[in-house]
Write a protein that holds these residues in place. Structure first.
Motif, mmCIF file in Angstrom:
data_model
loop_
_atom_site.group_PDB
_atom_site.id
_atom_site.type_symbol
_atom_site.label_atom_id
_atom_site.label_comp_id
_atom_site.label_asym_id
_atom_site.label_seq_id
_atom_site.Cartn_x
_atom_site.Cartn_y
_atom_site.Cartn_z
ATOM 1 N N LYS A 15 4.424 4.967 -4.302
ATOM 2 C CA LYS A 15 4.339 6.033 -5.307
ATOM 3 C C LYS A 15 4.783 5.533 -6.671
ATOM 4 O O LYS A 15 4.111 5.766 -7.682
ATOM 5 N N ARG B 52 2.335 2.952 -8.097
ATOM 6 C CA ARG B 52 1.146 3.632 -8.649
ATOM 7 C C ARG B 52 1.457 4.318 -9.985
ATOM 8 O O ARG B 52 0.633 4.306 -10.897
ATOM 9 N N GLN B 53 2.639 4.919 -10.101
ATOM 10 C CA GLN B 53 3.020 5.552 -11.371
ATOM 11 C C GLN B 53 3.075 4.527 -12.495
ATOM 12 O O GLN B 53 2.681 4.824 -13.629
ATOM 13 N N TYR C 152 1.724 1.169 -12.407
ATOM 14 C CA TYR C 152 0.630 0.204 -12.513
ATOM 15 C C TYR C 152 -0.735 0.766 -12.102
ATOM 16 O O TYR C 152 -1.682 -0.003 -11.971
ATOM 17 N N GLY C 153 -0.810 2.073 -11.906
ATOM 18 C CA GLY C 153 -2.084 2.704 -11.582
ATOM 19 C C GLY C 153 -2.642 2.237 -10.253
ATOM 20 O O GLY C 153 -1.904 1.948 -9.314
ATOM 21 N N ASP C 154 -3.951 2.130 -10.190
ATOM 22 C CA ASP C 154 -4.622 1.753 -8.948
ATOM 23 C C ASP C 154 -4.822 0.250 -8.811
ATOM 24 O O ASP C 154 -5.623 -0.195 -7.989
ATOM 25 N N ASN C 155 -4.115 -0.525 -9.605
ATOM 26 C CA ASN C 155 -4.248 -1.981 -9.513
ATOM 27 C C ASN C 155 -3.872 -2.453 -8.114
ATOM 28 O O ASN C 155 -2.794 -2.152 -7.619
ATOM 29 N N THR C 156 -4.790 -3.171 -7.512
ATOM 30 C CA THR C 156 -4.548 -3.723 -6.188
ATOM 31 C C THR C 156 -3.547 -4.867 -6.302
ATOM 32 O O THR C 156 -3.576 -5.640 -7.249
ATOM 33 N N ILE D 282 -1.929 -1.546 0.328
ATOM 34 C CA ILE D 282 -2.571 -1.647 -0.992
ATOM 35 C C ILE D 282 -2.613 -3.108 -1.475
ATOM 36 O O ILE D 282 -2.847 -3.372 -2.658
#
Length: 193
Positions: free
Chosen positions: A145, A148-149, A151-155, A172
């Motif tokens: 969580k 994602r907050q 670095y976004g959706d960066n794999t 992820i």
């Protein structure tokens, strides 16, 4: 971007527990919480404690130890002077300035070694020293969580960890490296992320 778990991956042991023992010299109140700390650590390692229960225990210890005279932050530098030998040089060589260190441990503790770990991208538990509370417990699915907050959706290209308990971060990540006793013992390649 690569992401590295900290405790038992970069650091040989549990840095927050070692820090608590280190602080005993300066704040004797910690002594009465040692059984609680050790039992909680065992419960965490055995996946027997919920995130909420562990956070509650940590908050009780934090509140019981803080007295306004000594700050948890006061001993970060001397702690690392005596404990930097527990950092895994093999894993440290893999860290680049754009990589992320992720930990259930407190951010303030890891910020004390940003020059050694070669990155200031630290995602960890956050504390409010005035209120004596954890404001963000970076444990379990909270690691993803917070990642994602920030670095976004960066794999995650590669994730290094000591534990399958970090399965949420593994999901992820393109590649997962399992580290045991300072050595990479397993490489898991995920086809899709």
């Amino acid at each position: 971007m690569n992401v590295f778990d900290f405790d038992n991956t970069i650091y040989n042991g549990e840095s927050a527990v070692d820090y608590a023992f280190y602080m005993i010299r300066h704040n004797k109140k910690i002594i009465r919480f040692i059984p609680t700390i050790l039992l909680s650590l065992a419960g965490y390692k055995l996946c027997l404690l919920s995130k909420e229960k562990l956070e509650s225990i940590i908050n009780k210890v934090f509140d019981g130890v803080m007295d306004g005279k000594v700050s948890f932050k006061d001993f970060v530098e001397p702690f690392w002077e005596s404990h930097s030998n527990k950092l895994n040089s093999t894993i440290l060589k893999r860290i680049k300035p754009g990589d992320v260190i992720i930990s259930a441990g407190p951010v303030f503790l890891l910020e004390g070694i940003t020059e050694i770990i070669k990155t200031d991208k630290i995602v960890g538990s956050e504390l409010d020293f005035d209120k004596r509370r954890i404001t963000w417990f970076n444990f379990g699915d909270n690691k993803v969580k917070r990642y994602r907050q920030l670095y976004g959706d960066n794999t995650v290209d590669a994730f290094y960890t000591d534990s399958y308990y970090d399965k949420d971060m593994m999901m992820i990540s393109r590649d997962v490296y399992i580290v045991k006793r300072g050595r990479i013992v397993k490489h898991l390649r995920r086809k899709k992320v």
